[in-house]
Structure formats: structure tokens, C-alpha cells
Motif scaffolding. Structure first.
Motif, short mmCIF file in Angstrom:
data_model
loop_
_atom_site.label_atom_id
_atom_site.label_comp_id
_atom_site.label_asym_id
_atom_site.label_seq_id
_atom_site.Cartn_x
_atom_site.Cartn_y
_atom_site.Cartn_z
N PRO A 121 8.78 5.68 -10.31
CA PRO A 121 7.47 5.77 -9.68
C PRO A 121 6.36 5.42 -10.68
CG PRO A 121 8.80 7.66 -9.08
CD PRO A 121 9.55 6.93 -10.15
N VAL A 122 5.39 4.67 -10.20
CA VAL A 122 4.27 4.24 -11.04
C VAL A 122 2.99 4.82 -10.46
CG1 VAL A 122 2.89 2.27 -11.82
CG2 VAL A 122 5.40 2.13 -11.82
N VAL A 123 2.18 5.41 -11.33
CA VAL A 123 0.91 5.99 -10.90
C VAL A 123 -0.18 4.94 -10.96
CG1 VAL A 123 -0.91 7.64 -11.56
CG2 VAL A 123 1.49 8.36 -11.54
N CYS A 124 -1.01 4.92 -9.93
CA CYS A 124 -2.13 3.99 -9.85
C CYS A 124 -3.40 4.80 -9.59
CB CYS A 124 -1.88 2.99 -8.72
SG CYS A 124 -3.19 1.78 -8.49
N ILE A 137 -4.88 12.95 -15.95
CA ILE A 137 -3.84 12.28 -15.16
C ILE A 137 -2.84 11.60 -16.10
CG2 ILE A 137 -3.37 10.35 -13.59
CD1 ILE A 137 -6.05 11.07 -12.20
N ILE A 138 -3.34 10.93 -17.13
CA ILE A 138 -2.45 10.27 -18.09
C ILE A 138 -1.58 11.31 -18.80
CG2 ILE A 138 -2.43 9.00 -20.28
CD1 ILE A 138 -4.98 7.55 -19.22
N ARG A 139 -2.16 12.43 -19.14
CA ARG A 139 -1.39 13.51 -19.79
C ARG A 139 -0.30 14.03 -18.86
NH1 ARG A 139 -4.24 18.84 -22.57
NH2 ARG A 139 -2.36 19.67 -23.60
N VAL A 140 -0.62 14.18 -17.58
CA VAL A 140 0.37 14.65 -16.60
C VAL A 140 1.50 13.64 -16.45
CG1 VAL A 140 0.73 15.09 -14.14
CG2 VAL A 140 -1.22 16.12 -15.32
N ARG A 148 4.06 4.71 -16.84
CA ARG A 148 3.05 3.68 -16.60
C ARG A 148 1.91 4.21 -15.72
NH1 ARG A 148 3.09 -2.10 -15.93
NH2 ARG A 148 4.87 -2.08 -17.37
N VAL A 149 0.69 3.83 -16.08
CA VAL A 149 -0.48 4.07 -15.25
C VAL A 149 -1.17 2.74 -15.03
CG1 VAL A 149 -2.75 5.17 -15.08
CG2 VAL A 149 -0.82 6.44 -16.05
N VAL A 150 -1.39 2.40 -13.76
CA VAL A 150 -2.12 1.18 -13.41
C VAL A 150 -3.54 1.59 -13.03
CG1 VAL A 150 -2.30 -0.74 -11.80
CG2 VAL A 150 -0.05 0.00 -12.62
N VAL A 151 -4.51 0.98 -13.69
CA VAL A 151 -5.92 1.31 -13.47
C VAL A 151 -6.57 0.19 -12.66
CG1 VAL A 151 -8.11 1.84 -14.60
CG2 VAL A 151 -5.96 2.58 -15.65
N LEU A 152 -7.01 0.52 -11.46
CA LEU A 152 -7.65 -0.48 -10.61
C LEU A 152 -9.10 -0.69 -11.01
CD1 LEU A 152 -6.30 0.35 -7.03
CD2 LEU A 152 -5.44 -1.32 -8.68
N GLY A 213 12.10 6.66 -5.83
CA GLY A 213 12.13 6.43 -7.28
C GLY A 213 11.44 5.15 -7.72
N ARG A 214 10.90 4.38 -6.75
CA ARG A 214 10.23 3.13 -7.12
C ARG A 214 8.89 2.99 -6.39
NH1 ARG A 214 11.93 -1.48 -6.19
NH2 ARG A 214 11.69 -2.49 -8.20
N GLU A 215 8.24 4.11 -6.13
CA GLU A 215 6.96 4.08 -5.43
C GLU A 215 5.81 3.65 -6.35
OE1 GLU A 215 9.48 6.84 -3.05
OE2 GLU A 215 9.13 6.49 -5.18
N LEU A 216 4.75 3.16 -5.72
CA LEU A 216 3.46 3.02 -6.38
C LEU A 216 2.58 4.06 -5.72
CD1 LEU A 216 1.64 1.18 -8.33
CD2 LEU A 216 0.77 0.21 -6.20
N VAL A 217 2.30 5.15 -6.42
CA VAL A 217 1.54 6.25 -5.82
C VAL A 217 0.10 6.19 -6.32
CG1 VAL A 217 2.32 7.88 -7.61
CG2 VAL A 217 1.41 8.74 -5.44
N VAL A 218 -0.83 6.21 -5.38
CA VAL A 218 -2.23 5.96 -5.69
C VAL A 218 -3.06 7.22 -5.53
CG1 VAL A 218 -4.21 4.47 -5.25
CG2 VAL A 218 -1.89 3.61 -4.80
N PHE A 219 -3.83 7.55 -6.57
CA PHE A 219 -4.77 8.66 -6.54
C PHE A 219 -6.18 8.09 -6.55
CE2 PHE A 219 -0.90 10.27 -8.47
CZ PHE A 219 -0.68 11.43 -7.74
N GLY A 220 -7.04 8.61 -5.67
CA GLY A 220 -8.34 7.98 -5.46
C GLY A 220 -9.51 8.67 -6.12
#
Length: 271
Positions: A121-124, A137-140, A148-152, A213-220
Motif C-alpha cells: 500500500p502506498v500513501v498519497c 503522516i510520514i512518521r506514521v 512511500r509517500v506520494v505528495v500531490l 496490499g497494493r492500494e493507493l490510499v489518499v488522505f485529504g
């Protein structure tokens, strides 16, 4: 080590330039490499363990004289860092904290290419504005064992000094990528990932969803939540149930709840 007393010293000026416009110097959308400011021994030690080589460091004489700090200073010197001893008032002028910790450094860092995404899973983050939330969030992500953290575009820069401090150094352990919504969603779809949005009124309870196990999960965004562009592309909108009188959770707290639940599920624990 060189000792200076003047604020006109070129190294001090270098720090002032970065501190004055930190996001201009740091990696960002369209800029893969840059300079990040690491303050305090713990954050700096995390950077060193991650293989980051600070280019310049400022320390106070008091900090350098303490036995417990000698190994850190020696490590910096061994790795070729240009270390300058300054007066306490000079460091206070440069510090991003109320109580300076005696050492501050400039680190050359590099963002990760957006593709391919790791097999997990990748956090966005989509429009997160508070640097404290970004860093937490990065620490979590780091603590939960993701990478990985993807920053929009439109989010605060994760290499903002306050974000780095809030991450407690985890930013040096986690890969950071930058992208725009269309580009990120296209890559996620091409890799067969499920785009998962998080929303206070989501259509599925967090505890009903089994991560593949391969999601892109987005927090707004802290106020508006995920953008309409992400909402339109998300296959699932997850909500975190609230059992008390609170109306919502902070975005960083939401990330902690979700990512630890997913880690638990992925390790085979029963829901």
C-alpha cells in the motif's frame, strides 16, 4: 572544525538563505533534488543512518563539548561535513524551535521517481496544508512499516523544516515522490492498484475493508478532505467510525488508525 562569531560568515549565510525560502531549496514538484534542513541530534542521526550526508553543520561550543554528542560530531567530520562552531545566539537566530538543540545541518536529499510504486500500500497526500500533519503522516508511514509517500500538487512540501521536525527524522527513511492527480491515478491504474479515498462519510467502514496490499490510499485536506478529482477516481471511500462525540479525526490521526489496521490485517491478524 571552524569557529566563527560573525553572522556574515558564508556558511551562516547559506543557512539563512535556505531558512528564508525552504521550499525553494527543497525537492518539489518538478525538482527531484534539493536541500533539507535537519535540526537536533535525533533527526540528524536518523539522516545519517539513512545514508544522507549533510553538507554543512552548525554547532554550539556547548553542544560539541558534551561527551554524548562527540560521536555525532565526529561522524559528521568523518563523512566530510563542513562543521562550524557558532555562538548560541547565532544558532538561535537560525533555529526553527523555541529552544535550539545545539546543532543544525543542511542535507542534500533526492525525491524518488513516481513509477514504479512499491509492492505494498502506498500513501498519497492530497492538499494537506499543515506541515505538522505532513510530518506526522510520514512518521506514521515509517512506523507502520510502509515505504512511500506520494505528495500531490497543492500539498505543503514535506521537506519544510516543520514537517521534517514533526516526522522526527522519518522523512529520511521513507521515499517521497511528487505528482499531479492525473499522473498518479494513471500510474496506479496501470499497475492494477485500487485507489482508496478516505472520507468522513465514506461508503465503507474501515474495518469492513480487507486490503489487497497494493492500494493507493489518499488522505485529504484538513478542512475540505480529498479533492473532487480523487473522489471521482476512487474505487472505495473508507470512513473511520467514531464512537464518541467527536465530529472527526485529525488527518494524521486518521492515517495512524488506518495504516496500523491495514498492517495488522496484512500480517494475518483476525479483525
Amino acid at each position: 572544525m571552524k569557529r566563527v562569531t560573525s553572522g556574515e560568515n558564508p556558511t551562516v549565510k547559506r543557512f539563512l538563505k535556505v531558512i528564508g525560502r525552504p521550499e525553494r531549496s527543497a525537492p518539489a514538484q518538478g525538482q527531484m533534488e534539493g536541500i533539507a534542513l535537519a535540526e537536533g541530534p535525533r533527526v540528524l542521526e536518523m539522516a545519517l543512518r539513512a545514508g544522507i550526508r549533510p553538507t554543512h553543520a552548525l554547532v554550539t561550543a556547548e553542544f560539541a563539548s558534551r561527551r554524548e554528542n562527540s560521536l555525532l560530531v565526529d561522524t559528521l567530520l568523518d563523512r566530510g561535513t563542513y562543521v562550524v562552531v557558532v555562538e548560541g545566539k547565532a544558532l538561535k537566530r537560525l533555529s526553527q524551535t523555541v529552544t535550539p538543540q545545539g546543532i543544525i545541518a543542511l542535507c542534500r536529499v533526492k525525491a524518488s521517481a513516481l513509477s514504479p510504486l512499491p509492492e505494498e500500500p502506498v500513501v498519497c497526500v492530497d492538499g494537506v496544508q499543515d506541515p505538522g500533519n505532513m510530518g506526522t503522516i510520514i512518521r506514521v508511514v515509517d512506523a507502520a512499516g510502509f515505504s512511500r509517500v506520494v505528495v500531490l500538487k497543492g500539498s505543503v512540501n514535506p521537506y519544510n523544516p516543520k514537517s521534517i521536525r514533526a516526522s522526527a527524522g522519518s522523512i529520511f527513511n521513507v521515499e517521497i515522490s511528487f505528482g499531479e492527480v492525473e499522473e498518479v491515478v494513471e500510474i496506479a491504474n496501470s499497475e492494477g492498484r485500487v485507489v482508496v479515498g478516505t472520507d468522513l462519510k465514506g461508503d465503507m467502514d474501515l474495518y469492513e475493508y480487507m486490503p489487497a496490499g497494493r492500494e493507493l490510499v489518499v488522505f485529504g485536506n484538513e478542512t475540505a478532505g480529498i479533492s473532487q478529482a480523487i473522489r471521482a477516481q476512487a474505487k472505495v471511500l473508507l470512513r473511520i467510525p467514531l464512537y464518541g462525540k467527536a465530529e472527526s479525526l485529525n488527518v494524521a490521526a486518521s492515517a495512524a488508525v488506518l495504516l496500523y489496521e491495514w498492517r495488522r490485517r496484512m500480517q494475518g491478524a483476525k479483525p
